[in-house]
Design an enzyme around this catalytic site. Structure first.
Site, short mmCIF file in Angstrom:
data_model
loop_
_atom_site.label_atom_id
_atom_site.label_comp_id
_atom_site.label_asym_id
_atom_site.label_seq_id
_atom_site.Cartn_x
_atom_site.Cartn_y
_atom_site.Cartn_z
CE1 TYR A 9 -3.25 2.91 1.56
CE2 TYR A 9 -1.50 3.13 3.20
CZ TYR A 9 -2.66 3.61 2.60
OH TYR A 9 -3.22 4.77 3.05
CG HIS A 24 -0.85 1.06 -5.23
ND1 HIS A 24 -1.50 2.03 -5.96
CD2 HIS A 24 -1.22 -0.14 -5.76
CE1 HIS A 24 -2.24 1.46 -6.88
NE2 HIS A 24 -2.09 0.13 -6.78
#
Length: 109
Positions: free
Chosen positions: A77, A80
């Protein structure tokens, strides 16, 4: 006590800059919530404003909580592109933030 299986929580406490408008904060919250649709390891998102009566919030007004299944999911995450783009917008409006990742421990009574 036992560690909750398959759950890692990502907590962000935020205080926005004084010149950040309520509309801008709302846009940021919607963009943050949309990350759950863009980043597979992010399983859930919720947020709220401080309502404590203790007055120990140190100026932090908003709490954001994301749920992941692993610490590796948080790392994915963090790297990303959608998160990086959002983080730049969020940080530009934030006066200060605190981020904590933890694995909840369940207490059974």
């Amino acid at each position: 006590m036992e560690e909750a299986k398959g759950v890692v929580k990502h907590i962000v406490l935020a205080k926005f800059k004084d010149d950040t408008t309520p509309d801008k904060i709302e846009q940021l919250i919607k963009a943050y919530a949309n990350l759950v649709n863009l980043i597979q390891p992010m399983k859930a998102f919720q947020w709220g404003k401080d309502v404590s009566i203790e007055n120990l919030h140190q100026g932090f007004t908003h709490v954001f909580e994301s749920i992941f299944e692993t610490t590796e999911g948080i790392a994915e995450y963090d790297a990303h592109p959608a998160h990086l783009e959002f983080a730049n917008l969020f940080l530009a409006s934030a006066d200060k933030i605190v981020i904590v990742n933890y694995k909840p421990t369940v207490v059974r009574c």
